[in-house]
Design an enzyme around this catalytic site. Structure first.
Site, PDB file in Angstrom:
ATOM      1  N   LYS A  42       0.808  -1.230   0.000  1.00 16.54           N
ATOM      2  CA  LYS A  42       0.000   0.000   0.000  1.00 16.54           C
ATOM      3  C   LYS A  42       0.839   1.276   0.000  1.00 16.54           C
ATOM      4  O   LYS A  42       0.357   2.325  -0.414  1.00 16.54           O
ATOM      5  CB  LYS A  42      -0.946   0.005   1.206  1.00 16.54           C
ATOM      6  CG  LYS A  42      -2.051  -1.027   1.077  1.00 16.54           C
ATOM      7  CD  LYS A  42      -3.002  -0.974   2.250  1.00 16.54           C
ATOM      8  CE  LYS A  42      -4.040  -2.078   2.115  1.00 16.54           C
ATOM      9  NZ  LYS A  42      -5.037  -2.042   3.175  1.00 16.54           N
ATOM     10  N   ASP A  77      -9.882   2.877   2.349  1.00 17.34           N
ATOM     11  CA  ASP A  77      -9.854   2.243   3.678  1.00 17.34           C
ATOM     12  C   ASP A  77     -10.296   3.189   4.795  1.00 17.34           C
ATOM     13  O   ASP A  77     -10.938   2.768   5.744  1.00 17.34           O
ATOM     14  CB  ASP A  77      -8.422   1.769   4.020  1.00 17.34           C
ATOM     15  CG  ASP A  77      -8.052   0.488   3.309  1.00 17.34           C
ATOM     16  OD1 ASP A  77      -8.953  -0.315   3.014  1.00 17.34           O
ATOM     17  OD2 ASP A  77      -6.842   0.291   3.063  1.00 17.34           O
TER      18      ASP A  77
HETATM   19  P1  ATR Z   1      -0.106  -2.558   5.102  1.00 14.03           P
HETATM   20  O1  ATR Z   1       0.512  -1.435   4.358  1.00 14.03           O
HETATM   21  O2  ATR Z   1      -1.043  -3.327   4.266  1.00 14.03           O
HETATM   22  O3  ATR Z   1      -0.717  -2.145   6.413  1.00 14.03           O
HETATM   23  P2  ATR Z   1       2.503  -3.201   6.078  1.00 14.03           P
HETATM   24  O4  ATR Z   1       2.979  -1.852   5.680  1.00 14.03           O
HETATM   25  O5  ATR Z   1       3.362  -4.376   5.818  1.00 14.03           O
HETATM   26  O6  ATR Z   1       1.096  -3.542   5.425  1.00 14.03           O
HETATM   27  O7  ATR Z   1       2.168  -3.101   7.638  1.00 14.03           O
HETATM   28  C1  ATR Z   1       1.868  -4.223   8.379  1.00 14.03           C
HETATM   29  C2  ATR Z   1       1.812  -3.848   9.858  1.00 14.03           C
HETATM   30  O8  ATR Z   1       1.582  -5.029  10.581  1.00 14.03           O
HETATM   31  C3  ATR Z   1       3.079  -3.248  10.415  1.00 14.03           C
HETATM   32  O9  ATR Z   1       2.764  -2.325  11.429  1.00 14.03           O
HETATM   33  C4  ATR Z   1       3.801  -4.456  11.008  1.00 14.03           C
HETATM   34  O10 ATR Z   1       4.660  -4.163  12.098  1.00 14.03           O
HETATM   35  P3  ATR Z   1       6.166  -3.609  11.864  1.00 14.03           P
HETATM   36  O11 ATR Z   1       6.045  -2.156  11.595  1.00 14.03           O
HETATM   37  O12 ATR Z   1       6.861  -3.899  13.151  1.00 14.03           O
HETATM   38  O13 ATR Z   1       6.725  -4.405  10.706  1.00 14.03           O
HETATM   39  C5  ATR Z   1       2.619  -5.228  11.520  1.00 14.03           C
HETATM   40  N1  ATR Z   1       2.925  -6.652  11.632  1.00 14.03           N
HETATM   41  C6  ATR Z   1       2.963  -7.555  10.632  1.00 14.03           C
HETATM   42  N2  ATR Z   1       3.275  -8.795  11.112  1.00 14.03           N
HETATM   43  C7  ATR Z   1       3.420  -8.654  12.445  1.00 14.03           C
HETATM   44  C8  ATR Z   1       3.715  -9.553  13.512  1.00 14.03           C
HETATM   45  N3  ATR Z   1       3.931 -10.846  13.294  1.00 14.03           N
HETATM   46  N4  ATR Z   1       3.758  -9.051  14.776  1.00 14.03           N
HETATM   47  C9  ATR Z   1       3.539  -7.745  15.017  1.00 14.03           C
HETATM   48  N5  ATR Z   1       3.248  -6.838  14.047  1.00 14.03           N
HETATM   49  C10 ATR Z   1       3.186  -7.274  12.782  1.00 14.03           C
END
Ligand code: ATR
Length: 271
Positions: A72, A108
């Site tokens: 995104k 969104d």
């Molecule tokens: P999108 O743009 O669709 O929201 P993204 O930019 O990859 O996707 O963001 C995913 C979010 O989920 C992030 O805040 C990520 O945390 P980090 O900033 O620490 O990477 C969070 N996230 C994804 N997997 C996670 C996990 N296993 N535990 C905690 N947070 C997670």
């Protein structure tokens, strides 16, 4: 029937196999008699794959795309125009191909806030879990409604950056209980299939009377929502937001409003 005149739309995400977007968009195309199909693609997460995917949209005249985790934000520099709201949020979830020009939108934000409005947002302490594109959309929506934002994120730097953008404060996951959040919104993929037992917000930090919303809709009844029910919280599942953002995308692509009741019914049959 699919022919050489059929228009192509798609969702771009990784992983994308769980996505229900093809089901509801194809149903809406059929329902409205629009000659189009909608498929799912999973570009590589690293490198220039999302850029190549946007080039493919231009080359193959793919008419529109839904953009989901983790593209995104990275899709933004690949586009020709970004809608002001999407630019402010810093995330695009919808691409419209207008004669080879790729336009980016965010559906969104309004979709996230809509199901929370009936609980009241103004003046409430709202904890947004995550700091990615979905979190930005939710946080900007909550800020616009007058909620007091707390951003909780695994990676402190990203969490603080989002908190600064929306006049909120950052908190680390181990201090979740200190927030005493009245509304909690999980925007991460934590709890999504296949890791359905994972919890993005500790159960002991959920207080009775709070509202807990999960943007994850596979499964519908996430571990977080089950924990919230156990703790006496109201819950909002990912279905309402998912259908609302999809309906807004469909309208941007086709100029026609889909039957959201039909979309919901199809989703409920598969979840
Ligand atoms: P999108 O743009 O669709 O929201 P993204 O930019 O990859 O996707 O963001 C995913 C979010 O989920 C992030 O805040 C990520 O945390 P980090 O900033 O620490 O990477 C969070 N996230 C994804 N997997 C996670 C996990 N296993 N535990 C905690 N947070 C997670």
């Amino acid at each position: 029937m699919i022919s050489s005149a059929t228009d192509l739309y798609c969702v771009l995400g990784n992983p994308v196999a769980h996505s229900k977007s093809p089901l509801i968009h194809n149903a809406a195309f059929r329902d409205l008699g629009i000659d189009a199909v909608y498929l799912a693609f999973a570009p590589e997460i690293t490198g220039a794959a999302i850029h190549s995917a946007m080039e493919a949209m231009r080359t193959l005249n793919i008419r529109g795309a839904s953009v989901t985790i983790p593209f995104k934000e990275t899709v933004i520099p690949c586009l020709d125009y970004i809608d002001p709201a999407a630019r402010q949020i810093g995330a695009v979830n919808t691409v419209v191909n207008r004669n080879g020009r790729l336009l980016g939108f965010n559906t969104d934000r309004d979709a996230a806030v809509a199901p929370l409005k009936r609980f009241g947002i103004r003046g409430k302490t709202v904890c947004v879990v995550g700091a990615g594109g979905a979190a930005r959309a939710v946080a900007h929506g909550i800020a616009a409604e007058g909620g007091n934002l707390v951003i909780l994120n695994r990676t402190e730097e990203r969490g603080r950056a989002l908190a600064d953008r929306v006049n909120g404060r950052y908190i680390s996951p181990d201090r979740a209980a200190e927030v005493r959040a009245q509304i909690v919104v999980n925007t991460t993929s934590v709890g999504m299939v296949p890791n359905t037992e994972a919890l993005s917000f500790p159960e002991t930090a959920l207080f009775p009377g709070a509202v807990v919303m999960d943007v994850v809709y596979t499964p519908l009844d996430t571990c977080l929502l089950k924990a919230a029910e156990t703790r006496g919280c109201a819950t909002v599942d990912g279905l309402s937001m998912f259908v609302a953002q999809a309906a807004a995308q469909f309208e941007l692509w086709t100029g026609k409003a889909p039957d959201t009741g039909l979309m919901k019914q199809i989703l409920l049959e598969t979840l």
